[in-house]
Motif scaffolding. Structure first.
Motif, PDB file in Angstrom:
ATOM      1  N   TYR A  59     -15.008  11.630  37.967  1.00 16.67           N
ATOM      2  CA  TYR A  59     -14.867  10.062  38.461  1.00 16.67           C
ATOM      3  C   TYR A  59     -15.586  10.182  39.556  1.00 16.67           C
ATOM      4  N   GLN A  63     -12.845   2.728  45.244  1.00 13.87           N
ATOM      5  CA  GLN A  63     -12.560   2.599  43.816  1.00 13.87           C
ATOM      6  C   GLN A  63     -12.892   3.553  43.006  1.00 13.87           C
ATOM      7  N   MET A  64     -12.097   4.215  42.109  1.00 14.68           N
ATOM      8  CA  MET A  64     -12.361   5.277  41.324  1.00 14.68           C
ATOM      9  C   MET A  64     -13.075   4.711  40.064  1.00 14.68           C
ATOM     10  N   ARG A 114     -16.587  11.541  30.071  1.00 11.13           N
ATOM     11  CA  ARG A 114     -15.639  12.034  29.745  1.00 11.13           C
ATOM     12  C   ARG A 114     -15.975  13.234  28.448  1.00 11.13           C
ATOM     13  N   SER A 149      -4.466  13.027  25.445  1.00  8.64           N
ATOM     14  CA  SER A 149      -4.915  11.606  25.850  1.00  8.64           C
ATOM     15  C   SER A 149      -3.941  10.803  26.370  1.00  8.64           C
ATOM     16  N   GLY A 150      -4.024  10.267  27.539  1.00 11.02           N
ATOM     17  CA  GLY A 150      -2.910   9.462  28.291  1.00 11.02           C
ATOM     18  C   GLY A 150      -2.101  10.133  29.224  1.00 11.02           C
ATOM     19  N   TYR A 168       0.333   4.725  36.284  1.00 10.54           N
ATOM     20  CA  TYR A 168       0.279   6.131  36.938  1.00 10.54           C
ATOM     21  C   TYR A 168      -0.087   5.860  38.465  1.00 10.54           C
ATOM     22  N   SER A 208      -3.284   2.520  31.698  1.00 10.43           N
ATOM     23  CA  SER A 208      -4.207   2.754  30.489  1.00 10.43           C
ATOM     24  C   SER A 208      -3.364   2.114  29.188  1.00 10.43           C
ATOM     25  N   GLU A 249      -6.099   2.898  22.689  1.00 11.21           N
ATOM     26  CA  GLU A 249      -7.045   3.356  22.796  1.00 11.21           C
ATOM     27  C   GLU A 249      -7.271   4.949  22.528  1.00 11.21           C
ATOM     28  N   LEU A 261      -8.901   7.411  23.468  1.00 12.23           N
ATOM     29  CA  LEU A 261      -8.882   8.276  24.417  1.00 12.23           C
ATOM     30  C   LEU A 261      -8.706   7.273  25.373  1.00 12.23           C
ATOM     31  N   SER A 262      -7.361   7.614  26.133  1.00  9.47           N
ATOM     32  CA  SER A 262      -6.644   6.674  26.893  1.00  9.47           C
ATOM     33  C   SER A 262      -7.571   6.727  28.541  1.00  9.47           C
ATOM     34  N   GLU A 263      -8.333   5.850  28.655  1.00 13.99           N
ATOM     35  CA  GLU A 263      -9.250   5.799  30.023  1.00 13.99           C
ATOM     36  C   GLU A 263      -7.980   5.445  30.986  1.00 13.99           C
ATOM     37  N   GLN A 264      -8.042   6.148  32.136  1.00 11.06           N
ATOM     38  CA  GLN A 264      -7.138   5.387  33.056  1.00 11.06           C
ATOM     39  C   GLN A 264      -8.176   4.581  34.083  1.00 11.06           C
ATOM     40  N   PHE A 317      -8.247   2.451  37.723  1.00  8.74           N
ATOM     41  CA  PHE A 317      -7.698   2.616  38.988  1.00  8.74           C
ATOM     42  C   PHE A 317      -7.978   1.348  39.596  1.00  8.74           C
TER      43      PHE A 317
END
Lengths: 114, 115
Positions: free
Chosen positions: A37, A44-45, A50, A98-99, B33, B95, B99, B101-104, B106
């Motif tokens: 990231y 802002q991230m 990935r 994932s998640g 999150y 997220s 999906e 691959l669950s991208e978070q 922000f």
């Protein structure tokens, strides 16, 4: 518990050159997810790239690529043709599934000089 | 569509007061999150919601911290009797479980300063 280590608190690079940021992690899982990231001064991230651990091929996204060494538990980020807009804090992160929650390293402050 | 939003952007409070931080996730995102980022450090996980239940709240640092979520929408992080060590940026992410691959994604964070 998983840990993520970034051993370079600060790095600098000249515009148009290439820089590599290091990241190592510790886990007993065989499958997991790794992320880089970017956090500019705006806070802002932004997800840069990935990698899923079961994939042997290294991920690439335009000027960004990773060197994923599963046995060594290493996940470095290479930025090619560095641009001034790449100046930011870069965080390496781990997710067990994932998640699931992300575990972050301490970050590397990258400065791109003109 | 709109991204994750957080309010307020900045909050200054006196030690001992309670504060509420709000997060509006991306519409349709079921997972939410909360993370905390102290000055010059990485992000620390606080709590995770799937819908309005919290299967993982292991990161909450003390019983002064609590969070709730209404359905698959807004979440509020409450810090009671704030202490100076609570000063940090509080980041929210969401997220979609659908999906691959669950991208978070922000939000911009809330900077909390306890004086």
């Amino acid at each position: 518990a998983q840990t993520v280590t970034q051993s370079q608190p600060e790095m600098s690079v000249q515009e148009a050159e290439t820089v590599t940021l290091s990241c190592t992690y510790d886990t007993s899982e065989s499958n997991y997810y790794l992320f880089w990231y970017k956090q500019p001064p705006s806070r802002q991230m932004i997800l840069v790239i990935r990698q899923e651990a079961y994939k042997q091929q290294n991920a690439t996204e335009n000027r960004f690529s990773v060197n994923f060494q599963k046995a060594a538990k290493s996940f470095s980020l290479k930025i090619s043709d560095s641009q001034l807009g790449d100046t930011a804090m870069y965080f390496c992160a781990f997710a067990r599934t994932s998640g699931s929650r992300l575990t972050f390293g301490e970050g590397t402050q990258l400065t791109v000089n003109p | 569509g709109a991204g994750v939003s957080q309010s307020p952007s900045n909050k200054v409070t006196e030690k001992g007061k309670d504060v509420e931080l709000r997060c509006d996730p991306i519409s349709g995102h079921t997972a939410l999150y909360w993370y905390r980022q102290r000055l010059g450090q990485g992000l620390e996980f606080l709590i995770y919601f799937q819908g309005n239940s919290a299967p993982d709240k292991s990161g909450l640092p003390s019983d002064r911290f609590s969070a709730e979520r209404t359905g698959e929408s807004v979440s509020t992080l409450t810090i009671q009797r704030t202490q100076q060590e609570d000063s940090a940026v509080y980041l929210c992410a969401s997220s979609s479980r659908f999906e691959g691959l669950s991208e978070q994604y922000f939000g911009p964070g809330t900077r909390l300063t306890v004086t």
